[in-house]
Scaffold this motif. Structure first.
Motif, PDB file in Angstrom:
ATOM      1  N   MET A 194      25.484  -1.351  27.437  1.00  0.00           N
ATOM      2  CA  MET A 194      26.163  -2.356  28.241  1.00  0.00           C
ATOM      3  C   MET A 194      26.054  -1.906  29.703  1.00  0.00           C
ATOM      4  O   MET A 194      26.368  -0.769  30.031  1.00  0.00           O
ATOM      5  CB  MET A 194      27.629  -2.454  27.803  1.00  0.00           C
ATOM      6  N   ASN A 195      25.625  -2.840  30.547  1.00  0.00           N
ATOM      7  CA  ASN A 195      25.474  -2.472  31.955  1.00  0.00           C
ATOM      8  C   ASN A 195      26.825  -2.544  32.681  1.00  0.00           C
ATOM      9  O   ASN A 195      27.808  -3.062  32.166  1.00  0.00           O
ATOM     10  CB  ASN A 195      24.407  -3.321  32.648  1.00  0.00           C
ATOM     11  N   LEU A 196      26.826  -2.013  33.892  1.00  0.00           N
ATOM     12  CA  LEU A 196      28.073  -1.877  34.653  1.00  0.00           C
ATOM     13  C   LEU A 196      28.722  -3.227  34.971  1.00  0.00           C
ATOM     14  O   LEU A 196      29.949  -3.356  34.922  1.00  0.00           O
ATOM     15  CB  LEU A 196      27.799  -1.097  35.943  1.00  0.00           C
ATOM     16  N   SER A 197      27.919  -4.239  35.261  1.00  0.00           N
ATOM     17  CA  SER A 197      28.511  -5.549  35.563  1.00  0.00           C
ATOM     18  C   SER A 197      29.225  -6.122  34.342  1.00  0.00           C
ATOM     19  O   SER A 197      30.289  -6.738  34.470  1.00  0.00           O
ATOM     20  CB  SER A 197      27.451  -6.524  36.088  1.00  0.00           C
ATOM     21  N   ASN A 198      28.683  -5.903  33.151  1.00  0.00           N
ATOM     22  CA  ASN A 198      29.351  -6.367  31.933  1.00  0.00           C
ATOM     23  C   ASN A 198      30.653  -5.607  31.686  1.00  0.00           C
ATOM     24  O   ASN A 198      31.628  -6.174  31.201  1.00  0.00           O
ATOM     25  CB  ASN A 198      28.424  -6.250  30.728  1.00  0.00           C
ATOM     26  N   VAL A 199      30.666  -4.327  32.029  1.00  0.00           N
ATOM     27  CA  VAL A 199      31.895  -3.541  31.901  1.00  0.00           C
ATOM     28  C   VAL A 199      32.968  -4.138  32.803  1.00  0.00           C
ATOM     29  O   VAL A 199      34.114  -4.347  32.378  1.00  0.00           O
ATOM     30  CB  VAL A 199      31.639  -2.056  32.254  1.00  0.00           C
ATOM     31  N   SER A 243      39.952 -16.955  28.292  1.00  0.00           N
ATOM     32  CA  SER A 243      39.269 -17.269  27.029  1.00  0.00           C
ATOM     33  C   SER A 243      37.841 -17.736  27.273  1.00  0.00           C
ATOM     34  O   SER A 243      36.915 -17.370  26.531  1.00  0.00           O
ATOM     35  CB  SER A 243      40.035 -18.336  26.255  1.00  0.00           C
ATOM     36  N   LEU A 244      37.643 -18.541  28.315  1.00  0.00           N
ATOM     37  CA  LEU A 244      36.284 -18.983  28.649  1.00  0.00           C
ATOM     38  C   LEU A 244      35.411 -17.808  29.091  1.00  0.00           C
ATOM     39  O   LEU A 244      34.238 -17.717  28.709  1.00  0.00           O
ATOM     40  CB  LEU A 244      36.328 -20.059  29.731  1.00  0.00           C
ATOM     41  N   VAL A 245      35.982 -16.909  29.870  1.00  0.00           N
ATOM     42  CA  VAL A 245      35.234 -15.713  30.286  1.00  0.00           C
ATOM     43  C   VAL A 245      34.910 -14.867  29.056  1.00  0.00           C
ATOM     44  O   VAL A 245      33.803 -14.332  28.936  1.00  0.00           O
ATOM     45  CB  VAL A 245      36.022 -14.900  31.337  1.00  0.00           C
ATOM     46  N   TRP A 246      35.844 -14.767  28.130  1.00  0.00           N
ATOM     47  CA  TRP A 246      35.619 -14.001  26.912  1.00  0.00           C
ATOM     48  C   TRP A 246      34.460 -14.592  26.100  1.00  0.00           C
ATOM     49  O   TRP A 246      33.635 -13.852  25.554  1.00  0.00           O
ATOM     50  CB  TRP A 246      36.896 -13.927  26.090  1.00  0.00           C
ATOM     51  N   ILE A 247      34.387 -15.902  26.037  1.00  0.00           N
ATOM     52  CA  ILE A 247      33.273 -16.548  25.335  1.00  0.00           C
ATOM     53  C   ILE A 247      31.953 -16.212  26.026  1.00  0.00           C
ATOM     54  O   ILE A 247      30.947 -15.921  25.375  1.00  0.00           O
ATOM     55  CB  ILE A 247      33.496 -18.073  25.237  1.00  0.00           C
ATOM     56  N   TYR A 248      31.954 -16.203  27.354  1.00  0.00           N
ATOM     57  CA  TYR A 248      30.771 -15.786  28.103  1.00  0.00           C
ATOM     58  C   TYR A 248      30.394 -14.345  27.743  1.00  0.00           C
ATOM     59  O   TYR A 248      29.218 -14.039  27.505  1.00  0.00           O
ATOM     60  CB  TYR A 248      31.020 -15.908  29.613  1.00  0.00           C
ATOM     61  N   VAL A 249      31.398 -13.477  27.711  1.00  0.00           N
ATOM     62  CA  VAL A 249      31.153 -12.075  27.358  1.00  0.00           C
ATOM     63  C   VAL A 249      30.497 -11.975  25.994  1.00  0.00           C
ATOM     64  O   VAL A 249      29.509 -11.248  25.812  1.00  0.00           O
ATOM     65  CB  VAL A 249      32.479 -11.265  27.392  1.00  0.00           C
ATOM     66  N   LEU A 250      31.031 -12.705  25.031  1.00  0.00           N
ATOM     67  CA  LEU A 250      30.516 -12.617  23.666  1.00  0.00           C
ATOM     68  C   LEU A 250      29.108 -13.191  23.524  1.00  0.00           C
ATOM     69  O   LEU A 250      28.408 -12.863  22.564  1.00  0.00           O
ATOM     70  CB  LEU A 250      31.476 -13.307  22.696  1.00  0.00           C
ATOM     71  N   ARG A 251      28.688 -13.996  24.471  1.00  0.00           N
ATOM     72  CA  ARG A 251      27.305 -14.490  24.460  1.00  0.00           C
ATOM     73  C   ARG A 251      26.321 -13.392  24.845  1.00  0.00           C
ATOM     74  O   ARG A 251      25.153 -13.447  24.498  1.00  0.00           O
ATOM     75  CB  ARG A 251      27.142 -15.659  25.435  1.00  0.00           C
ATOM     76  N   HIS A 252      26.799 -12.400  25.589  1.00  0.00           N
ATOM     77  CA  HIS A 252      25.909 -11.398  26.162  1.00  0.00           C
ATOM     78  C   HIS A 252      26.137  -9.972  25.653  1.00  0.00           C
ATOM     79  O   HIS A 252      25.285  -9.113  25.866  1.00  0.00           O
ATOM     80  CB  HIS A 252      26.044 -11.400  27.692  1.00  0.00           C
ATOM     81  N   ILE A 253      27.271  -9.726  25.031  1.00  0.00           N
ATOM     82  CA  ILE A 253      27.627  -8.377  24.613  1.00  0.00           C
ATOM     83  C   ILE A 253      28.071  -8.426  23.149  1.00  0.00           C
ATOM     84  O   ILE A 253      28.848  -9.307  22.772  1.00  0.00           O
ATOM     85  CB  ILE A 253      28.778  -7.818  25.480  1.00  0.00           C
ATOM     86  N   PRO A 254      27.631  -7.480  22.342  1.00  0.00           N
ATOM     87  CA  PRO A 254      28.119  -7.439  20.958  1.00  0.00           C
ATOM     88  C   PRO A 254      29.643  -7.268  20.926  1.00  0.00           C
ATOM     89  O   PRO A 254      30.216  -6.526  21.739  1.00  0.00           O
ATOM     90  CB  PRO A 254      27.421  -6.212  20.363  1.00  0.00           C
ATOM     91  N   ASN A 289      34.492   5.106  23.367  1.00  0.00           N
ATOM     92  CA  ASN A 289      33.639   4.044  22.838  1.00  0.00           C
ATOM     93  C   ASN A 289      32.509   3.724  23.809  1.00  0.00           C
ATOM     94  O   ASN A 289      31.346   3.634  23.422  1.00  0.00           O
ATOM     95  CB  ASN A 289      34.471   2.794  22.553  1.00  0.00           C
ATOM     96  N   SER A 290      32.841   3.573  25.070  1.00  0.00           N
ATOM     97  CA  SER A 290      31.827   3.247  26.075  1.00  0.00           C
ATOM     98  C   SER A 290      30.824   4.374  26.232  1.00  0.00           C
ATOM     99  O   SER A 290      29.614   4.135  26.303  1.00  0.00           O
ATOM    100  CB  SER A 290      32.486   2.971  27.429  1.00  0.00           C
ATOM    101  N   PHE A 291      31.312   5.604  26.282  1.00  0.00           N
ATOM    102  CA  PHE A 291      30.440   6.762  26.469  1.00  0.00           C
ATOM    103  C   PHE A 291      29.478   6.907  25.292  1.00  0.00           C
ATOM    104  O   PHE A 291      28.277   7.070  25.479  1.00  0.00           O
ATOM    105  CB  PHE A 291      31.278   8.034  26.625  1.00  0.00           C
ATOM    106  N   VAL A 292      29.998   6.832  24.080  1.00  0.00           N
ATOM    107  CA  VAL A 292      29.161   7.000  22.886  1.00  0.00           C
ATOM    108  C   VAL A 292      28.147   5.872  22.787  1.00  0.00           C
ATOM    109  O   VAL A 292      26.964   6.095  22.543  1.00  0.00           O
ATOM    110  CB  VAL A 292      30.035   7.090  21.619  1.00  0.00           C
ATOM    111  N   ARG A 293      28.581   4.645  23.008  1.00  0.00           N
ATOM    112  CA  ARG A 293      27.657   3.496  22.938  1.00  0.00           C
ATOM    113  C   ARG A 293      26.546   3.622  23.972  1.00  0.00           C
ATOM    114  O   ARG A 293      25.415   3.298  23.707  1.00  0.00           O
ATOM    115  CB  ARG A 293      28.406   2.196  23.139  1.00  0.00           C
ATOM    116  N   GLN A 294      26.910   4.059  25.166  1.00  0.00           N
ATOM    117  CA  GLN A 294      25.934   4.178  26.237  1.00  0.00           C
ATOM    118  C   GLN A 294      24.910   5.281  25.945  1.00  0.00           C
ATOM    119  O   GLN A 294      23.732   5.131  26.234  1.00  0.00           O
ATOM    120  CB  GLN A 294      26.630   4.457  27.560  1.00  0.00           C
TER     121      GLN A 294
END
Length: 120
Positions: free
Chosen positions: A1-6, A56-67, A112-117
């Motif tokens: 996950m890139n920094l902007s998604n974080v 909620s709309l932002v969350w839907i956007y997030v889920l389109r781009h991030i697992p 979680n972020s560290f291990v995933r990255q």
């Protein structure tokens, strides 16, 4: 996950927490004004729903781009933000249990972020 998604995930958590706090403000106004159908109470309630709905709309956007498995831990930050906000704005209790919980939440999200990255 890139920094902007974080940052988007963290922003979404802040928006969810803000919506929760605004719902508390609306409930206090409801009690104070003696009813739901008061302009002040309805204003707070509409604002709370708008903020929560936008998150909620932002969350839907997030889920389109991030697992979901990567994005969801960021929402646990709300379990830190809401108690802090309730202590600051509503003089609610914030004790060692809240602090310990906050430390565990931040550690979990960081892990979680560290291990995933580092696995990707």
């Amino acid at each position: 996950m890139n920094l902007s998604n974080v940052f988007i995930c963290i922003g979404c958590a802040f928006a969810v927490a803000s919506g929760q706090v605004l719902m508390k403000v609306a409930s206090l106004s409801w009690n104070e004004m003696g009813g739901l159908f008061n302009i002040r109470t309805l204003s707070w309630l509409v604002t709370a729903f708008a903020v929560y709905g936008l998150s909620s709309l932002v969350w839907i956007y997030v889920l389109r781009h991030i697992p979901l498995s990567q994005a969801y831990p960021f929402l646990s930050i709300t379990f830190l933000l809401v108690p802090i906000a309730s202590a600051v704005f509503f003089s609610e209790k914030f004790d060692w249990v809240n602090v310990a919980s906050a430390v565990l939440i931040v550690a979990g999200v960081s892990l979680n972020s560290f291990v995933r990255q580092n696995i990707s």
